[in-house]
Design an enzyme around this catalytic site. Structure first.
Site, PDB file in Angstrom:
ATOM      1  N   LYS A  48      -2.686  -5.783  -1.819  1.00  0.00           N
ATOM      2  CA  LYS A  48      -2.142  -6.334  -0.568  1.00  0.00           C
ATOM      3  C   LYS A  48      -1.360  -7.635  -0.726  1.00  0.00           C
ATOM      4  O   LYS A  48      -1.172  -8.378   0.237  1.00  0.00           O
ATOM      5  CB  LYS A  48      -3.234  -6.519   0.504  1.00  0.00           C
ATOM      6  N   THR A  51       2.883  -5.670  -3.301  1.00  0.00           N
ATOM      7  CA  THR A  51       3.194  -4.707  -4.362  1.00  0.00           C
ATOM      8  C   THR A  51       4.343  -3.775  -3.977  1.00  0.00           C
ATOM      9  O   THR A  51       5.292  -3.578  -4.748  1.00  0.00           O
ATOM     10  CB  THR A  51       1.969  -3.793  -4.617  1.00  0.00           C
ATOM     11  N   HIS A 110      -3.161  -2.665 -10.311  1.00  0.00           N
ATOM     12  CA  HIS A 110      -3.895  -3.766  -9.682  1.00  0.00           C
ATOM     13  C   HIS A 110      -4.912  -4.360 -10.666  1.00  0.00           C
ATOM     14  O   HIS A 110      -5.770  -5.161 -10.272  1.00  0.00           O
ATOM     15  CB  HIS A 110      -4.632  -3.290  -8.431  1.00  0.00           C
ATOM     16  N   SER A 140      -5.088  -8.940   5.199  1.00  0.00           N
ATOM     17  CA  SER A 140      -4.362  -7.700   4.927  1.00  0.00           C
ATOM     18  C   SER A 140      -5.276  -6.665   4.269  1.00  0.00           C
ATOM     19  O   SER A 140      -5.237  -5.476   4.605  1.00  0.00           O
ATOM     20  CB  SER A 140      -3.158  -8.008   4.029  1.00  0.00           C
TER      21      SER A 140
HETATM   22  P1  A3P Z   1       0.183  -7.212   6.001  1.00  0.00           P
HETATM   23  O1  A3P Z   1      -1.031  -6.335   6.041  1.00  0.00           O
HETATM   24  O2  A3P Z   1      -0.170  -8.662   6.091  1.00  0.00           O
HETATM   25  O3  A3P Z   1       1.218  -6.825   7.006  1.00  0.00           O
HETATM   26  P2  A3P Z   1       0.775  -4.121  -0.865  1.00  0.00           P
HETATM   27  O4  A3P Z   1       2.100  -3.456  -0.933  1.00  0.00           O
HETATM   28  O5  A3P Z   1       0.456  -4.949  -2.050  1.00  0.00           O
HETATM   29  O6  A3P Z   1      -0.294  -3.171  -0.480  1.00  0.00           O
HETATM   30  O7  A3P Z   1       0.888  -5.210   0.304  1.00  0.00           O
HETATM   31  C1  A3P Z   1       0.974  -4.839   1.647  1.00  0.00           C
HETATM   32  C2  A3P Z   1       1.312  -6.049   2.469  1.00  0.00           C
HETATM   33  O8  A3P Z   1       2.683  -6.391   2.235  1.00  0.00           O
HETATM   34  C3  A3P Z   1       1.189  -5.788   3.961  1.00  0.00           C
HETATM   35  O9  A3P Z   1       0.853  -7.044   4.559  1.00  0.00           O
HETATM   36  C4  A3P Z   1       2.603  -5.347   4.278  1.00  0.00           C
HETATM   37  O10 A3P Z   1       2.942  -5.408   5.641  1.00  0.00           O
HETATM   38  C5  A3P Z   1       3.386  -6.342   3.455  1.00  0.00           C
HETATM   39  N1  A3P Z   1       4.788  -5.946   3.243  1.00  0.00           N
HETATM   40  C6  A3P Z   1       5.247  -4.779   2.772  1.00  0.00           C
HETATM   41  N2  A3P Z   1       6.594  -4.748   2.788  1.00  0.00           N
HETATM   42  C7  A3P Z   1       6.989  -5.941   3.261  1.00  0.00           C
HETATM   43  C8  A3P Z   1       8.261  -6.530   3.533  1.00  0.00           C
HETATM   44  N3  A3P Z   1       9.388  -5.876   3.308  1.00  0.00           N
HETATM   45  N4  A3P Z   1       8.288  -7.790   4.037  1.00  0.00           N
HETATM   46  C9  A3P Z   1       7.154  -8.463   4.279  1.00  0.00           C
HETATM   47  N5  A3P Z   1       5.921  -7.961   4.052  1.00  0.00           N
HETATM   48  C10 A3P Z   1       5.837  -6.717   3.550  1.00  0.00           C
END
Ligand code: A3P
Length: 296
Positions: A48, A51, A110, A140
């Site tokens: 989160k 990635t 991860h 998140s």
């Molecule tokens: P939130 O739950 O705070 O919205 P991962 O890809 O590591 O699983 O992380 C997911 C987090 O990155 C989520 O956070 C998601 O909304 C955010 N995220 C994904 N794409 C994004 C973007 N283009 N801009 C900002 N945040 C992004």
């Protein structure tokens, strides 16, 4: 959308000193023996931390021009395989990675730094680590654990908050994870350590830094387009980037592209929790060279 899988919420197990679930350790031997190629790029994060965002940016930078069909037909989790994943009925991350014919291969993990298969080090692969401030990362992760049926049971927020401070989450303690990778950057020049908050603040600048690290000579126009396509709202709408095609996730509980903000923790932490958190954080994060921003 694929049919729902019959999956059971897994228990956390202490695996070589890190809290893991069997879905990410069942393929351990194969994963540890993974044969990296010198041009492989490993994208590593605590879950989160951004990635998918960075994966998508890299995929666009490398293949956005040359294979546009990739953008409309291939979900991000197949373009950028998740190395250690081993969930029944879908191919393991290692299988998907082995079959990728692209060059470079973009591979997601991860793993804490000590779990990275040795071949990545031997081949001197480039690695990109994305870190996100603990408070937003925790929030998140909480919502993700609620909506993802292959994650451990999250419990309620207060319970989750305590467990996060204890480091009892899948992939272990956030503190150990970001700290372990940071320590490694001090001796390994192949790691580009970046921050979610910097990405939110100025995506273009962070793309420039990525290009510099990767030796990519993308034109300004192209980089601008990538930044635009990788905006939160565009990715949220894009079924090839928003994980809506993955069966184990329940978007009715919480969407994968949830908020994409810095500072959402303020909507979750109580004043008392915030004080407890800050106190505990000071004890755990002793290295003054690793600094996070909880607001921008
Ligand atoms: P939130 O739950 O705070 O919205 P991962 O890809 O590591 O699983 O992380 C997911 C987090 O990155 C989520 O956070 C998601 O909304 C955010 N995220 C994904 N794409 C994004 C973007 N283009 N801009 C900002 N945040 C992004």
């Amino acid at each position: 959308k694929m049919e729902s899988l019959e999956v059971v919420r897994p228990e956390l197990v202490d695996f070589k000193g890190v809290w893991m679930t069997h879905y990410f350790t069942d393929n351990w031997e194969n994963v540890q023996n993974f044969q990296a190629r010198p041009d492989d790029i490993l994208i590593a994060t605590y879950p989160k931390a951004g990635t998918t965002w960075v994966s998508y940016i890299l995929d666009l930078l490398y293949f956005g021009q040359t294979s546009p069909e990739r953008q409309t037909s291939m979900p991000i989790y197949l373009r950028v395989p998740f190395l250690e994943i081993a969930i029944p009925t879908i191919p393991t991350g290692k299988e998907v990675a082995d079959e990728l014919s692209t060059s470079p291969r973009l591979i997601k993990t991860h793993f804490p730094v000590q779990f990275v298969p040795k071949s990545f080090w031997e081949q001197n692969c480039r690695m990109i680590y994305v870190a996100r401030n603990a408070k937003d990362n925790m929030v998140s992760y909480f919502h993700f654990d609620r909506m993802n049926s292959v994650q451990p049971v999250p419990g309620d927020w207060n319970n989750y908050f305590q467990r996060f401070l204890e480091g009892k989450n899948l992939y272990g303690s956030w503190y150990d994870h970001v700290g372990g990778w940071w320590e490694k950057t001090k001796t390994c020049s192949k790691i580009h350590y970046m921050f979610y908050e910097d990405m939110v603040e100025d995506t273009g600048r962070e793309i420039d830094k990525l290009c510099q690290f990767l030796g990519l000579s993308a034109e300004a126009e192209e980089k601008k387009r990538v930044a635009h396509q990788a905006q939160f709202d565009s990715m949220k709408k894009n079924s090839m980037a928003n994980y809506s095609t993955l069966p184990v996730l329940d978007f009715k509980i919480s969407p994968f592209m949830r908020k994409g903000k810095v500072g959402d923790w303020k909507n979750h932490f109580t004043v008392a929790q915030n004080e407890e958190f800050d106190e505990d954080y000071k004890k755990k994060m002793k290295d003054p060279t690793l600094q996070f921003r909880t607001e921008i």
